[in-house]
Design an enzyme around this catalytic site. Structure first.
Site, PDB file in Angstrom:
ATOM      1  N   CYS A  55      -4.762  -7.772  51.171  1.00 35.37           N
ATOM      2  CA  CYS A  55      -4.917  -6.800  52.126  1.00 35.37           C
ATOM      3  C   CYS A  55      -6.062  -6.974  52.963  1.00 35.37           C
ATOM      4  O   CYS A  55      -6.756  -7.820  52.881  1.00 35.37           O
ATOM      5  CB  CYS A  55      -4.737  -5.290  51.537  1.00 35.37           C
ATOM      6  SG  CYS A  55      -5.883  -4.509  50.728  1.00 35.37           S
ATOM      7  N   ASP A  92      -1.638   1.236  54.891  1.00 38.47           N
ATOM      8  CA  ASP A  92      -2.976   1.131  54.112  1.00 38.47           C
ATOM      9  C   ASP A  92      -3.082   2.806  53.744  1.00 38.47           C
ATOM     10  O   ASP A  92      -3.541   3.673  54.454  1.00 38.47           O
ATOM     11  CB  ASP A  92      -4.026   0.591  54.900  1.00 38.47           C
ATOM     12  CG  ASP A  92      -5.279   0.554  54.171  1.00 38.47           C
ATOM     13  OD1 ASP A  92      -5.370   1.247  53.064  1.00 38.47           O
ATOM     14  OD2 ASP A  92      -6.008  -0.274  54.532  1.00 38.47           O
ATOM     15  N   ASN A 106      -9.129  -5.087  50.187  1.00 39.56           N
ATOM     16  CA  ASN A 106      -9.030  -5.571  48.787  1.00 39.56           C
ATOM     17  C   ASN A 106      -9.539  -4.391  47.771  1.00 39.56           C
ATOM     18  O   ASN A 106     -10.185  -4.395  46.636  1.00 39.56           O
ATOM     19  CB  ASN A 106      -9.695  -6.916  48.323  1.00 39.56           C
ATOM     20  CG  ASN A 106      -9.316  -7.329  47.059  1.00 39.56           C
ATOM     21  OD1 ASN A 106      -9.938  -7.855  46.152  1.00 39.56           O
ATOM     22  ND2 ASN A 106      -8.111  -7.064  46.377  1.00 39.56           N
ATOM     23  N   CYS A 131      -7.341  -1.159  48.084  1.00 40.25           N
ATOM     24  CA  CYS A 131      -6.291  -0.173  47.838  1.00 40.25           C
ATOM     25  C   CYS A 131      -4.762  -1.039  47.501  1.00 40.25           C
ATOM     26  O   CYS A 131      -4.440  -0.992  46.384  1.00 40.25           O
ATOM     27  CB  CYS A 131      -6.148   0.754  49.108  1.00 40.25           C
ATOM     28  SG  CYS A 131      -7.213   1.990  49.025  1.00 40.25           S
ATOM     29  N   ARG A 132      -4.172  -1.639  48.438  1.00 39.28           N
ATOM     30  CA  ARG A 132      -2.966  -2.389  48.533  1.00 39.28           C
ATOM     31  C   ARG A 132      -2.870  -3.294  47.585  1.00 39.28           C
ATOM     32  O   ARG A 132      -2.049  -3.500  46.878  1.00 39.28           O
ATOM     33  CB  ARG A 132      -2.440  -2.546  49.843  1.00 39.28           C
ATOM     34  CG  ARG A 132      -2.484  -1.238  50.703  1.00 39.28           C
ATOM     35  CD  ARG A 132      -1.893  -1.640  51.906  1.00 39.28           C
ATOM     36  NE  ARG A 132      -3.027  -2.313  52.750  1.00 39.28           N
ATOM     37  CZ  ARG A 132      -2.985  -2.929  54.107  1.00 39.28           C
ATOM     38  NH1 ARG A 132      -1.726  -2.914  54.589  1.00 39.28           N
ATOM     39  NH2 ARG A 132      -4.114  -3.245  54.477  1.00 39.28           N
ATOM     40  N   SER A 133      -3.619  -4.174  47.830  1.00 39.99           N
ATOM     41  CA  SER A 133      -3.555  -5.493  46.817  1.00 39.99           C
ATOM     42  C   SER A 133      -3.921  -5.534  45.677  1.00 39.99           C
ATOM     43  O   SER A 133      -3.399  -5.830  44.651  1.00 39.99           O
ATOM     44  CB  SER A 133      -4.413  -6.925  47.665  1.00 39.99           C
ATOM     45  OG  SER A 133      -5.722  -6.459  47.809  1.00 39.99           O
TER      46      SER A 133
END
Length: 144
Positions: free
Chosen positions: A7, A118, A10, A12-14
């Site tokens: 993301c 995000d 690095n 939150c999402r990934s």
């Protein structure tokens, strides 16, 4: 199978995708990274960790790192959370490298989502996790 989730920062999402997928498919080797380097060495964002923990996913051992050109050689599959992530990684692709680089939402076509929003900006950590779980389930099915 070595899978990298990517993301922007690095945090939150990934890392959420990595944490969810390693629970669903522990035999796969996983990692996560960000296209930007602002948060290198930091743990996942507190609200994302809390939302993940509430669902049984522990992200506390993860630390942010920046995506590197050599990730194309290290991983069998690289998954971006949005089209900007894909474009930023594609610019670093070594000539002749054919490592698949795909959107995570490609594994959840019925979701109607084109990208994983995000939650650092939307503040919808549970909504992001809902989509991450759906995508991870589709990825597991595709790899099984």
């Amino acid at each position: 199978m070595k899978v990298l989730f990517v993301c922007l920062g690095n945090i939150c999402r990934s890392p959420a995708a990595e944490g969810v997928f390693r629970e669903m498919m522990p035999e796969a080797e996983t990692d996560s990274a960000g296209t930007g380097g602002w948060h290198v060495g930091e743990p996942p964002y507190g609200p994302m960790q809390a939302a993940a923990r509430a669902r049984g996913y522990d992200l506390s051992d993860l630390r942010a790192r920046q995506f590197r050109r050599d990730d194309f050689e290290t991983f069998d599959l690289i998954i971006g959370m949005d089209s900007d992530n894909i474009a930023n990684m594609e610019r670093l692709r070594p000539n002749g490298n054919e490592t698949p680089l795909v959107l995570f939402t490609d594994y959840a076509p019925d979701s109607g989502a084109r990208e994983v929003p995000d939650p650092y900006y939307t503040r919808d950590f549970d909504g992001a996790l809902d989509l991450v779980e759906e995508c991870a389930s589709g990825l597991k099915a595709a790899l099984s």
